[in-house]
Design an enzyme around this catalytic site. Structure first.
Site, PDB file in Angstrom:
ATOM      1  N   HIS A  51      46.208  -6.998  -4.962  1.00  0.00           N
ATOM      2  CA  HIS A  51      45.339  -7.240  -5.271  1.00  0.00           C
ATOM      3  C   HIS A  51      45.101  -7.253  -6.782  1.00  0.00           C
ATOM      4  CE1 HIS A  51      44.938  -5.309  -0.979  1.00  0.00           C
ATOM      5  NE2 HIS A  51      44.003  -5.940  -0.663  1.00  0.00           N
ATOM      6  N   ASP A 108      53.332  -9.302   7.796  1.00  0.00           N
ATOM      7  CA  ASP A 108      52.509  -7.849   7.154  1.00  0.00           C
ATOM      8  C   ASP A 108      53.246  -6.887   8.806  1.00  0.00           C
ATOM      9  OD1 ASP A 108      51.253  -8.434   4.888  1.00  0.00           O
ATOM     10  OD2 ASP A 108      48.780  -7.744   5.627  1.00  0.00           O
ATOM     11  N   ASP A 155      43.617   0.711  12.988  1.00  0.00           N
ATOM     12  CA  ASP A 155      43.836  -0.277  11.613  1.00  0.00           C
ATOM     13  C   ASP A 155      44.260   1.417  11.669  1.00  0.00           C
ATOM     14  OD1 ASP A 155      46.044  -1.609  10.656  1.00  0.00           O
ATOM     15  OD2 ASP A 155      44.249  -2.172   9.333  1.00  0.00           O
ATOM     16  N   ASP A 184      48.226   1.577  10.801  1.00  0.00           N
ATOM     17  CA  ASP A 184      48.800   1.150   9.319  1.00  0.00           C
ATOM     18  C   ASP A 184      50.640   1.857   9.009  1.00  0.00           C
ATOM     19  OD1 ASP A 184      47.258  -1.113   9.372  1.00  0.00           O
ATOM     20  OD2 ASP A 184      46.287  -0.624   7.535  1.00  0.00           O
ATOM     21  N   ASP A 186      53.226  -3.534   4.901  1.00  0.00           N
ATOM     22  CA  ASP A 186      51.336  -3.012   5.058  1.00  0.00           C
ATOM     23  C   ASP A 186      51.133  -1.662   5.558  1.00  0.00           C
ATOM     24  OD1 ASP A 186      49.016  -3.469   4.108  1.00  0.00           O
ATOM     25  OD2 ASP A 186      48.472  -4.983   5.452  1.00  0.00           O
TER      26      ASP A 186
END
Ligand code: GLT
Ligand code: MN
Ligand code: MN
Length: 386
Positions: free
Chosen positions: A55, A246, A256, A258, A288
């Site tokens: 990012h 991802d 979430d 992850d 991700d």
């Protein structure tokens, strides 16, 4: 088992915010120190990864003077040049700063919307400079808690307007970049616009430059919604819209998580890897995810190795499965290849007359057994290695 060593040709990639995640969550502070971007890239090269994504704000301090931002960017570039790691994807942070609390492209505040597009334009220049071929749009804050707060049609129109404008910029500048929308059903917003792969794909059809916009679906996001990630990705491939992916893992119906790829839904992951390998998906296999919050030091790199190792194990299992004569036999019994045969062909008066004249025996058709239990047991046996 064949070679399970990750190599650049496997195109494994990680975001700066993944292995480098600080461990901060809504209930607790960071548990790990930040990793310097140069050390990060060197670490990736050491474990056999191929690509890195970022990012704007991961790489260059938000709001810092241009000179400092340039130095930060140059340090990252130095890492790429030194190691041969590729910058495989870039994206904009349109969710962290408090100004984005009501949304970015869909904030009710027009100045926030204009700033969000400006921030993206600036980072598209960086993406082009680093040679990133894919630019991701995860609309973290694009949504609502109260349905009374936004007209959905206006929000979707503003979302489209932003993407059309940004596509125009990429074309005007002659950048070799495609866009990939990343759907998510909720979190951090109560409800997010473009919540699933299906919503995002039909939205793309409404865009001015729909040919340059595809998807970046994430395992965790579809799984949160109780949907089959495998079926969603398969449809995206069928519609030529799988631009990026991802990979991570997730327990169904939760926030979430992850998690490390392959740490939860092994059977789903097996079919996903088989799909990516067999359909010739050639984009990055982008992880991700983030290490457990109680992990530190070397454990962080173990996490990254684990993602790649499990992918390679599942790819091998998928090959074994597809080459197993018992599987071929069970698939023939189930009629798997029969589904590839066209049913009626294109319409013509003659074809419809022929079909209308045909005699079927419903009772006899109902007698067929498809042997799916035996076929699925072969999947389980193969995954468990017996
Ligand atoms: C954020 C999110 C991810 C997105 C990233 C891209 S950032 O961590 O949870 O799913 O892919 O903006
Ligand atoms: Mn996620
Ligand atoms: Mn993601």
């Amino acid at each position: 088992m064949s070679d399970l060593e990750p190599k650049p040709e496997h195109k494994f990639a990680f975001g700066l915010w993944t292995i480098g995640h600080s461990g901060r969550d809504p209930f607790g502070e960071a548990t790990r120190p930040p990793i310097d971007s140069l050390d990060f890239i060197r670490g990736l090269a050491e474990i056999g990864a191929w690509g890195v994504s970022f990012h704007d704000d991961d790489l260059m301090t938000f709001g810092a003077p241009e000179k400092q931002r340039r130095e930060e960017l140059d340090r990252f570039k130095k890492g790429l040049e030194e190691t041969g790691i590729v910058c495989s994807m870039a994206t904009t942070n349109l969710f962290w700063h408090p100004m984005f609390k009501d949304g970015a492209f869909t904030s009710n505040d027009r100045n926030v919307r204009r700033l969000a597009i400006q921030k993206t334009l600036r980072n598209l220049d960086v993406a082009a400079e680093l040679g990133a071929p894919t630019y991701v749009f995860w609309g973290g804050r694009e949504g609502v808690e109260s349905a009374a707060s936004k007209e959905p049609a206006d929000a979707l129109s503003r979302y489209k307007e932003a993407l059309d404008f940004l596509c125009g910029y990429v074309k005007d500048k002659g950048y070799n970049i495609r866009f990939a929308i990343e759907p998510k059903p909720n979190e951090p917003r109560g409800d997010t616009f473009l919540p699933t792969i299906g919503h995002a794909m039909s939205f793309i059809n409404q865009l001015e430059h729909s040919e340059m916009v595809g998807l970046n679906p994430e395992v965790a996001h579809e799984t949160m919604a109780g949907l089959s990630f495998y079926q969603g990705v398969a449809q995206a491939i069928w519609q030529d819209k799988l631009f990026h992916i991802d990979l991570n893992d997730q327990k169904i119906g939760r926030y979430d998580q992850d998690f490390r790829f392959g740490s939860e839904g092994i059977k789903d992951d097996f079919f996903l890897v088989r799909l990516l390998e067999s359909t010739g998906y050639s984009g990055p296999k982008h992880f991700d995810c983030r290490p457990y919050r109680n992990e530190l030091g070397a454990g962080i790199w173990e996490f990254a190795r684990g993602c790649m190792r499990t992918y390679l194990v599942l790819a091998e299992k998928a090959r074994e499965f597809d080459n197993d004569p018992r599987v071929k036999e069970a698939q023939a019994f189930a009629g798997v290849t029969e589904l590839a045969v066209p049913t009626v062909g294109s319409y013509s008066r003659e074809a419809s007359d022929r079909l209308l004249a045909e005699q079927f025996d419903p009772e006899q058709l109902a007698q067929r057994s498809y042997g799916n239990e035996a076929l699925d047991q072969l999947v389980i046996d193969r995954i468990l290695g017996v």
